[in-house]
Design an enzyme around this catalytic site. Sequence first.
Site, short mmCIF file in Angstrom:
data_model
loop_
_atom_site.label_atom_id
_atom_site.label_comp_id
_atom_site.label_asym_id
_atom_site.label_seq_id
_atom_site.Cartn_x
_atom_site.Cartn_y
_atom_site.Cartn_z
NE ARG A 1 22.63 -6.63 -1.89
CZ ARG A 1 23.50 -7.32 -2.60
NH1 ARG A 1 23.11 -7.22 -4.13
NH2 ARG A 1 24.65 -7.60 -2.39
CE LYS B 1 42.95 -0.92 1.25
NZ LYS B 1 42.83 -2.53 1.65
CG HIS C 1 42.33 1.16 8.76
ND1 HIS C 1 42.48 0.40 7.46
CD2 HIS C 1 42.85 0.49 9.50
CE1 HIS C 1 43.19 -0.57 7.85
NE2 HIS C 1 43.45 -0.58 9.20
CD GLU D 1 48.05 -7.80 7.43
OE1 GLU D 1 46.69 -7.74 8.27
OE2 GLU D 1 47.93 -7.87 6.22
CG HIS E 1 46.85 0.37 4.79
ND1 HIS E 1 45.85 1.20 4.46
CD2 HIS E 1 46.33 -0.84 4.55
CE1 HIS E 1 44.65 0.47 4.76
NE2 HIS E 1 45.12 -0.71 4.64
CE LYS F 1 46.23 -9.86 3.78
NZ LYS F 1 45.90 -8.96 4.93
CE LYS G 1 48.34 -5.80 12.59
NZ LYS G 1 47.74 -5.59 11.30
C1 BG6 Z 1 43.18 -3.59 5.13
C2 BG6 Z 1 43.54 -4.62 4.13
O1 BG6 Z 1 43.06 -2.56 4.56
O2 BG6 Z 1 44.38 -3.46 6.17
C3 BG6 Z 1 43.95 -6.01 5.17
O3 BG6 Z 1 42.48 -4.81 3.43
C4 BG6 Z 1 44.71 -5.76 6.07
O4 BG6 Z 1 44.42 -7.25 4.23
C5 BG6 Z 1 44.37 -4.46 7.08
O5 BG6 Z 1 44.84 -7.03 6.83
C6 BG6 Z 1 45.48 -4.53 8.05
O6 BG6 Z 1 44.93 -3.29 8.82
P1 BG6 Z 1 45.64 -3.15 10.18
O7 BG6 Z 1 45.01 -2.07 10.97
O8 BG6 Z 1 45.30 -4.59 11.13
O9 BG6 Z 1 47.24 -3.18 10.18
#
Ligand code: BG6
Length: 493
Positions: free
Chosen positions: A45, A149, A179, A217, A241, A331, A336
Amino acid sequence: MSETNAIVIFGASGDLTRRKLIPSLYDLHRKGRLPKNWRIIGVSRSEFSDEAFRDHAEAGVKEFARASYDAKTWREFAKNVSYLQGDLTEFEQLQAVDRHLCEWEEGHGGNRLYYLSIAPHLYEKAVANLGRADMVHETHGWRRVVIEKPFGHDLASARQLNQAVHQVLAESQIYRIDHYLGKETVQNLLVFRFANSLYEPVWNRNYIDHVQITAAETVDVGHRAHFYDGVGVMRDMMQNHVMQLLSLVAQEPPASFQAESLRNEKAKVFSAIRPIRPQDVAKCTVRGQYRTYRDAEGVAAGSTTPTFAALRFYIDNWRWQGVPFYMRSGKALAAKSTEITIFFKRPPHLMFPMPEGDKPAPNRLSICIQPDEGIHFSFQAKVPDTPAEMRTVEMSFHYEESFGALAIPEAYERLLLDVIKGDASLFTRSDAIELSWALIDPILEGWDSKYAPPMNFYESGTWGPSEAEELIAHEGYHWTHGCGNDTEDSERP
Ligand code: BG6
């Protein structure tokens, strides 16, 4: 003109396009992997000229592409990038996009990938409109729709969305993205398990004591609070995931590398997982929220959205009966780190002279999904120059050492290429999505009921609430922290 290949990104002004989609397509172009006659059309948009959209995309490539930016390659790439202002939930505007594509295709038809990088509540309407505008018929080239997603926010909404998209599209045209499945280290799980003969014979309840899966994370919800609040870690990370990781660790060997065969095995694992009943959530799950979460803009006052969850599943089949699978995600944690650790059972008898009560650590296999991608196997070795003293040592594999620093592509690169090739192996089928929600729903229901465990608040930069440690300590284990860095044992007493 020979066959055309249009990549139409709806929601093109968003973060995903700039950070992931365009840089991944650029990397694919750089590697010569895009098909002939391709073109990217960004649609959203927002008002952009072609030039302004290319500048926006270029900045994304400079910042996020894997290989360093190269002006000449960019210019070649950018020639095929254009922009159209439009809203795909508005039928007439979508028709204008179609007309634009038809002109380019010169009336011969062509292949089209539609990427829905839009707000999830618009998916139904968007797909219905694509159908109504007659943009999904495959008479002259393929038509594939990528759906990001979250796919639904519970079982009922996922079912409804599946039904709605199936009214317009065949399952073979739908690519539901997770992903994590595009990550090399995740794909390697199948190769590691089924292209080596060493582990599969011991990959079962006779030799494996328990399994831990962590997706931790350091980032907090930051500017995504508007999206995250009310969604929480179970819907954002666990349902997709983390459950995908579990399925790859626990599934049976597929008979072939075809999408259906691979996806059948996943569905079987999900159907064998014992659901955690709402009345059992306090026993089998822990939920938490980092202390400053409620201060973030976009978070409702007194929000009970969990930013951390830990839980224990059992899988009711011959391979896994009685083996606990512990999973956690959160989180604002200390590191990480996404990792899967398999703890093997101890040897049945140890004849070595050892101090009373001393037990060597059992074998442990840590699969590091990220950030230090690799695999570590720990075992006992005799300390030199002692009669039979033992110490835990490690064999390690690091992707970077074996394949080079830039060997691992961005997950979206692989996934986009697979859509173009029509390979759905790394995409989630409708049944798996629903089966996974059927395991998450009762937990969320329990958390909303009188059976709910308390909400535990934790400090940012820690490993979450201490109750998560208690969940696992109850059975004599402890969580591993940091792939390959934790030499401590996790064992049954
Ligand atoms: C996403 C989530 O699908 O995956 C995020 O919505 C998350 O909240 C992210 O931070 C984590 O992806 P990766 O590849 O950084 O582990």
